[in-house]
Structures are given as C-alpha cells and as structure tokens.
Design a protein around this motif. Sequence first.
Motif, mmCIF file in Angstrom:
data_model
loop_
_atom_site.group_PDB
_atom_site.id
_atom_site.type_symbol
_atom_site.label_atom_id
_atom_site.label_comp_id
_atom_site.label_asym_id
_atom_site.label_seq_id
_atom_site.Cartn_x
_atom_site.Cartn_y
_atom_site.Cartn_z
ATOM 1 N N PRO A 1 -35.563 6.742 -4.526
ATOM 2 C CA PRO A 1 -34.661 5.947 -3.686
ATOM 3 C C PRO A 1 -34.039 4.766 -4.413
ATOM 4 C CG PRO A 1 -36.961 5.601 -3.063
ATOM 5 C CD PRO A 1 -36.949 6.754 -4.013
ATOM 6 N N GLN A 2 -34.625 4.358 -5.526
ATOM 7 C CA GLN A 2 -34.016 3.272 -6.301
ATOM 8 C C GLN A 2 -32.707 3.698 -6.958
ATOM 9 O OE1 GLN A 2 -36.719 5.009 -7.101
ATOM 10 N NE2 GLN A 2 -37.179 5.007 -9.303
ATOM 11 N N TYR A 3 -32.445 5.005 -6.996
ATOM 12 C CA TYR A 3 -31.194 5.535 -7.552
ATOM 13 C C TYR A 3 -30.240 6.013 -6.457
ATOM 14 C CZ TYR A 3 -33.801 5.485 -11.938
ATOM 15 O OH TYR A 3 -34.536 5.098 -13.031
ATOM 16 N N ARG A 4 -30.461 5.577 -5.220
ATOM 17 C CA ARG A 4 -29.640 6.064 -4.117
ATOM 18 C C ARG A 4 -28.207 5.530 -4.191
ATOM 19 N NH1 ARG A 4 -32.938 2.081 -2.028
ATOM 20 N NH2 ARG A 4 -32.052 0.477 -0.661
ATOM 21 N N SER A 5 -27.340 6.222 -3.508
ATOM 22 C CA SER A 5 -25.953 5.797 -3.357
ATOM 23 C C SER A 5 -25.873 4.870 -2.146
ATOM 24 C CB SER A 5 -25.053 7.022 -3.151
ATOM 25 O OG SER A 5 -23.735 6.638 -2.834
ATOM 26 N N ALA A 6 -25.466 3.631 -2.375
ATOM 27 C CA ALA A 6 -25.450 2.664 -1.271
ATOM 28 C C ALA A 6 -24.382 1.603 -1.498
ATOM 29 C CB ALA A 6 -26.817 1.992 -1.115
ATOM 30 N N ILE A 7 -23.851 1.125 -0.398
ATOM 31 C CA ILE A 7 -22.935 -0.009 -0.385
ATOM 32 C C ILE A 7 -23.606 -1.114 0.413
ATOM 33 C CG2 ILE A 7 -20.664 -0.842 0.362
ATOM 34 C CD1 ILE A 7 -19.731 2.135 0.114
ATOM 35 N N PHE A 8 -23.634 -2.311 -0.158
ATOM 36 C CA PHE A 8 -24.232 -3.469 0.499
ATOM 37 C C PHE A 8 -23.104 -4.450 0.837
ATOM 38 C CE2 PHE A 8 -27.489 -1.534 -2.116
ATOM 39 C CZ PHE A 8 -28.613 -1.555 -1.296
ATOM 40 N N PRO A 9 -22.467 -4.286 1.995
ATOM 41 C CA PRO A 9 -21.308 -5.133 2.327
ATOM 42 C C PRO A 9 -21.707 -6.604 2.388
ATOM 43 C CG PRO A 9 -21.520 -3.286 3.867
ATOM 44 C CD PRO A 9 -22.785 -3.353 3.094
ATOM 45 N N VAL A 10 -20.827 -7.454 1.896
ATOM 46 C CA VAL A 10 -21.101 -8.890 1.952
ATOM 47 C C VAL A 10 -20.534 -9.511 3.219
ATOM 48 C CG1 VAL A 10 -21.149 -9.022 -0.563
ATOM 49 C CG2 VAL A 10 -19.035 -9.598 0.645
ATOM 50 N N ASP A 11 -19.732 -8.737 3.980
ATOM 51 C CA ASP A 11 -19.211 -9.244 5.245
ATOM 52 C C ASP A 11 -18.786 -8.056 6.111
ATOM 53 O OD1 ASP A 11 -16.636 -8.441 4.302
ATOM 54 O OD2 ASP A 11 -16.283 -10.429 3.448
ATOM 55 N N ALA A 12 -18.382 -8.373 7.343
ATOM 56 C CA ALA A 12 -18.025 -7.324 8.302
ATOM 57 C C ALA A 12 -16.782 -6.563 7.879
ATOM 58 C CB ALA A 12 -17.823 -7.944 9.691
ATOM 59 N N ASP A 13 -15.839 -7.218 7.220
ATOM 60 C CA ASP A 13 -14.631 -6.537 6.758
ATOM 61 C C ASP A 13 -14.978 -5.445 5.745
ATOM 62 O OD1 ASP A 13 -12.665 -7.823 8.275
ATOM 63 O OD2 ASP A 13 -12.490 -9.469 6.840
ATOM 64 N N GLN A 14 -15.840 -5.764 4.797
ATOM 65 C CA GLN A 14 -16.245 -4.753 3.818
ATOM 66 C C GLN A 14 -16.962 -3.587 4.498
ATOM 67 O OE1 GLN A 14 -18.465 -6.153 0.447
ATOM 68 N NE2 GLN A 14 -16.728 -7.249 -0.434
ATOM 69 N N GLU A 15 -17.817 -3.872 5.450
ATOM 70 C CA GLU A 15 -18.507 -2.796 6.154
ATOM 71 C C GLU A 15 -17.510 -1.878 6.857
ATOM 72 O OE1 GLU A 15 -21.909 -1.999 9.589
ATOM 73 O OE2 GLU A 15 -21.333 -4.053 9.080
ATOM 74 N N ARG A 16 -16.533 -2.457 7.536
ATOM 75 C CA ARG A 16 -15.538 -1.656 8.240
ATOM 76 C C ARG A 16 -14.748 -0.768 7.276
ATOM 77 N NH1 ARG A 16 -10.445 -2.653 8.408
ATOM 78 N NH2 ARG A 16 -10.714 -4.849 7.801
#
Length: 206
Positions: A121-136
């Motif tokens: 899991p340390q090599y997983r594909s992930a996005i860690f948004p820094v705000d709500a706009d990035q998440e959207r």
Amino acid sequence: MKAVIPGTSLAMHPDRFPDPADPLPADRDSGRAILAGGCFWCVEAVYAALDGVSSVVSGYAGGSADSAHYEAVCGGRTGHAEAVEITYDPARIGFGELLKLFFSVAHDPTQKDRQGNDRGPQYRSAIFPVDADQERVARAYIAQLDNAGAFTAPIVTTIETGHPFYPAEDYHQDFARRNPNQPYIQHVARPKLDKLHAAFPDLLKS
C-alpha cells in the motif's frame, strides 16, 4: 526494497490524453499538490523536469508523524504512501496539467497497491488534495478518464483528504538526478522521463 522491472500500462498514448474538462483556474490554484504514484524517486523526477515547478520534495502522506520514516513505511503497515509535494506557479502550469501528467506519464493508475514489481500500500496510486477545489477537479478528471476509456482497466487511484505531508530523509531527495546510473532509475525512472520528453516537450524546463 524497490524492484527493478516496471509494470506495463495499457493506456491511451500520452499525447492523446484528454485535458481536464474542468481545470482549476490559476486564481484559485494553491500552487501546491501532493501526489503518490509508486516510488517517489521516479515521480519526483517527472515533476522536477517541468517548467513552472519550483520544487519537488519526496516524502510520505496518509499516516501519522511518528511512523513517517522510510524503514517503517517500507513495511506497508503505517498507512503512508510514498508521495511527492510539488510547488509550482499556477500562471505557468496548473493543477489540471499536473493531473494529466500524473495519469499519462508518472505512473499506472490501474495497479492497486503496487507499481510494477513494487508491491504494498505504500506504492498505491493516490491524490492528497490540499483543498476542496483540488478534490473536486481530481474526482471529475478520474470520472472523465474512465468515461473516455483512457485505460483498458479501471482507475484505482484514491482521493485521500486531510493528511499532512512529511518530507522523507535527505538521501531520498533529488535521487534520480543524483544517481542517474542506478539500476532502478535506469529501468523505471528513465522510461518515464523519455515518455515525458517525447509527448510533452513544451512543458519542460529549458
């Protein structure tokens, strides 16, 4: 331990990848992004080559501060992913362009908890948004890529909110540039950089 042989991504050719239909405007772009796509050495190398990117730091996201160190994260039980923190000028390159390169060049987003022979899991594909706009924007772009059939398998990238970023040890920083002949860099990072140079020469630093 990082394995040498990369996986194969059955993806739409990078120069035909769609741009995000709903990009983040420059005046709402924080200029900071945290992305995880397998070995941070390789993801760092891709983003460090881009015009408008001022710094790329390798590190960990998804777990707590007390276990944010390489030996613990390699065990795959801390909740962290190997990630990079990218600082950039939104007037020159935007979050949408960073996402496009994340999916088309930097890694294979259809591999769950792995990249090639690097497993866990340390090599997983992930996005860690820094705000709500990035998440959207990230959620909308993943849906757009799935609808466009950009990959022959479903995208498994997770969107993980509310996680701090912890820089990795000094010896991990700028690793690919400092160790160009290291076998892992030659077999995994170099092909990504070759793909970046071939498909997106206009995005590179001069």
